[in-house]
Design an enzyme around this catalytic site. Structure first.
Site, mmCIF file in Angstrom:
data_model
loop_
_atom_site.group_PDB
_atom_site.id
_atom_site.type_symbol
_atom_site.label_atom_id
_atom_site.label_comp_id
_atom_site.label_asym_id
_atom_site.label_seq_id
_atom_site.Cartn_x
_atom_site.Cartn_y
_atom_site.Cartn_z
ATOM 1 N N GLU A 183 -2.844 22.524 2.945
ATOM 2 C CA GLU A 183 -3.473 22.604 1.614
ATOM 3 C C GLU A 183 -2.509 23.177 0.576
ATOM 4 O O GLU A 183 -2.920 23.647 -0.487
ATOM 5 C CB GLU A 183 -4.759 23.429 1.692
ATOM 6 C CG GLU A 183 -5.795 22.858 2.651
ATOM 7 C CD GLU A 183 -6.809 21.908 2.003
ATOM 8 O OE1 GLU A 183 -7.233 22.144 0.869
ATOM 9 O OE2 GLU A 183 -7.185 20.916 2.681
ATOM 10 N N HIS A 262 -9.568 28.891 0.894
ATOM 11 C CA HIS A 262 -8.100 29.003 0.784
ATOM 12 C C HIS A 262 -7.766 30.485 0.673
ATOM 13 O O HIS A 262 -8.570 31.269 0.147
ATOM 14 C CB HIS A 262 -7.576 28.328 -0.493
ATOM 15 C CG HIS A 262 -7.644 26.841 -0.498
ATOM 16 N ND1 HIS A 262 -8.060 26.117 -1.591
ATOM 17 C CD2 HIS A 262 -7.318 25.929 0.445
ATOM 18 C CE1 HIS A 262 -7.997 24.823 -1.324
ATOM 19 N NE2 HIS A 262 -7.556 24.680 -0.095
ATOM 20 N N CYS A 381 -6.073 28.222 -9.050
ATOM 21 C CA CYS A 381 -6.129 26.883 -8.429
ATOM 22 C C CYS A 381 -5.522 25.850 -9.342
ATOM 23 O O CYS A 381 -4.999 24.831 -8.892
ATOM 24 C CB CYS A 381 -7.573 26.446 -8.179
ATOM 25 S SG CYS A 381 -8.490 27.490 -7.081
HETATM 26 O O1 SUG Z 1 -10.535 21.537 -2.463
HETATM 27 N N1 SUG Z 1 -13.005 21.454 -4.957
HETATM 28 C C1 SUG Z 1 -11.676 21.842 -4.530
HETATM 29 C C2 SUG Z 1 -11.304 23.160 -5.156
HETATM 30 C C3 SUG Z 1 -9.879 23.533 -4.877
HETATM 31 C C4 SUG Z 1 -9.539 24.893 -5.333
HETATM 32 N N2 SUG Z 1 -8.181 25.170 -5.071
HETATM 33 C C5 SUG Z 1 -7.644 26.343 -4.670
HETATM 34 N N3 SUG Z 1 -8.389 27.309 -4.221
HETATM 35 N N4 SUG Z 1 -6.370 26.466 -4.667
HETATM 36 C C6 SUG Z 1 -11.586 21.940 -3.019
HETATM 37 O O2 SUG Z 1 -12.512 22.433 -2.392
HETATM 38 C C7 SUG Z 1 -14.877 19.920 -5.281
HETATM 39 C C8 SUG Z 1 -15.080 18.485 -5.724
HETATM 40 C C9 SUG Z 1 -16.523 18.128 -5.905
HETATM 41 O O3 SUG Z 1 -17.379 18.692 -5.214
HETATM 42 O O4 SUG Z 1 -16.839 17.234 -6.731
HETATM 43 C C10 SUG Z 1 -13.458 20.197 -4.786
HETATM 44 O O5 SUG Z 1 -12.811 19.339 -4.241
#
Ligand code: SUG
Length: 458
Positions: A183, A262, A381
């Site tokens: 990730e 994460h 993020c």
């Molecule tokens: O991968 N949310 C992302 C958020 C990522 C956050 N990134 C970090 N913490 N670095 C994920 O979970 C949600 C999309 C939706 O539900 O429409 C989403 O993919």
């Protein structure tokens, strides 16, 4: 050579490359283990507001003197992905059939998830790499289908911008299979003195793919662990990082089960400072000891105990998904999401503990990135950190370092092309797909990055 002299000699700085929120930003509840995404699925989104919130964050940090870059969003809906899954006919027919037969797939191929560039890849600054180039590996994001669609375009975008072979090295995406689940920078923290001094790389993983049976006992029970030790080790190998430069630490499984999908939802590091919640690491003392042994500068741990901030508060407020930014006078600024102000215990901790404490954090800046936050993406993020020397910054391709002019152009571009309302039913609208492609075509010209999208490559 002292740190300060070293820095001024090479002008090494951290550049935060924020992802632009794409025109199809929506709430589809796609991310298992991400509490915000799961609870906001089905809400009506406002892509225009999301993109403008992101741009305002970038602008205010640029104005405060931090180096700010921007990365373009991805081509969505990813109609090619639907074709790979057996839908055929005109684009219109593909979208209509997917909406009727497999709405969950349509939602996935419309996700604007590339905005969270902390997941775009892992970056090693040139000072730490044996060949003195900046190294990049796009993350495979194989944990979820909607994010697994990102790495190919991410790789093209990174190669387009960090194009000079003299300065930049690009590695293949790791095999997109559970054993190498990766990730990106969300699970990677570089700790150092000045940015231009050698650093130690803290890789945090949630599970071990090839471990013995006992290690399974220490894995999360409720939600998936997205990063494997094997993926983190492979990236360190690709980038030429030695044992002395790396620390691999397991994330606390109870934190993952509480919604910490994460490491950057529970810890943030910058320079020698590691701000973390006591539940961040399974072996807290062991992790800190190893960091202390390997770092050439004293580690400054800033530990937030569970009595001050519960795991629930940490996940709801995203306190640890703040950006920690270095100031020229040696202090640091914490850029927190506005949700931190809404939780009393969190805001009190910020004031009475972080700001008042004996640590370099000297001020707090509050940002409204609510459109992204409802999908589980806070200030940290939204950015990929790339430490670059002056020569490396000069070698960038495209118009990607934010200036007032670029900010004005991007804001006008968003206002011209983005909708201010998107419900999940709208995702099948063929006009949305057309609007999105027109906008992205214009964007690549505006950013001068060349052809990076599948529709531009034919
Ligand atoms: O991968 N949310 C992302 C958020 C990522 C956050 N990134 C970090 N913490 N670095 C994920 O979970 C949600 C999309 C939706 O539900 O429409 C989403 O993919």
């Amino acid at each position: 050579m002292s740190g300060a002299a070293n820095r001024s000699a090479y002008g090494v700085r951290e550049v935060n490359f924020d992802g632009l929120v794409g025109p199809t930003h929506n709430y589809s509840g796609l991310a298992v283990g991400n509490v915000a995404s799961m609870s906001h699925g089905g809400l009506v989104s406002n892509p225009k507001e999301g993109a403008l919130q992101g741009l305002l964050k970038m602008k205010s940090l640029m104005e405060a003197g931090y180096a700010q870059g921007v990365l373009p969003p991805q081509q969505r809906p990813d109609i090619g992905a639907l074709r790979d899954l057996g839908f055929s006919g005109s684009n219109h027919a593909v979208l209509t059939r997917a909406a009727a037969d497999a709405p969950q797939l349509l939602r996935a191929v419309c996700s604007a998830s590339s905005m969270w560039t902390a997941n775009a890849g892992t970056v090693t600054p040139s000072i730490d790499a044996p060949d003195r180039r900046v190294h990049f590996t796009p993350a495979n994001l194989q944990s979820s289908f909607h994010r697994f669609l990102e790495p190919q375009t991410t790789g093209r975008v990174l190669q387009a911008i960090f194009h000079s072979e003299q300065h930049f090295a690009h590695h293949p995406v790791l095999p997109a299979t559970p054993a190498f689940s990766d990730e990106g920078a969300a699970n990677h923290t570089r700790l150092c003195g000045e940015y231009g001094e050698p650093g130690v790389h803290l890789f945090v993983y949630g599970r071990q793919a090839f471990g013995d049976v006992r290690s399974g006992e220490r894995e999360p029970k409720r939600y998936p662990a997205r990063q494997t030790l094997e993926a983190s080790q492979a990236i360190a190998r690709q980038h030429g990082l030695s044992e002395a430069q790396t620390v691999f630490a397991q994330q606390h499984p109870d934190a993952i089960d509480a919604g910490v999908f994460h490491n950057d939802v529970i810890a943030v590091g910058n320079g020698p400072v590691l701000l973390y919640h006591e539940m961040a690491f399974l072996d807290e003392e062991g992790t800190l000891d190893e960091l202390r042994r390997k770092m050439t500068t004293p580690l400054i741990p800033v530990r937030v105990p569970i009595e001050a901030v519960s795991l629930e508060d940490a996940v709801a407020s995203y306190l640890f998904n703040s950006q920690l930014l270095s100031n020229p006078d040696g202090t640091m600024t914490l850029v927190v999401p506005s949700e931190c102000q809404e939780r009393e215990a969190v805001w009190r901790t910020v004031q009475d503990y972080l700001l008042a404490g004996n640590n370099p954090i000297s001020d707090v800046v509050v940002k409204d990135v609510k459109q992204s936050m409802r999908n589980g993406g806070g200030p940290a993020c939204l950015r990929l950190r790339v430490v670059l020397s002056e020569a490396e910054r000069a070698a960038l391709t495209g118009r990607v370092l934010l200036t007032n002019d670029l900010y004005e152009d991007l804001t006008a571009w968003v206002n011209r092309h983005y909708r201010d309302r998107l419900a999940t039913q709208d995702l099948a609208d063929p006009k949305l797909a057309e609007e999105s492609l027109t906008a992205l075509d214009e964007l690549t010209k505006l950013l001068q990055v060349g052809s990076v999208y599948p529709f531009q490559l034919g």
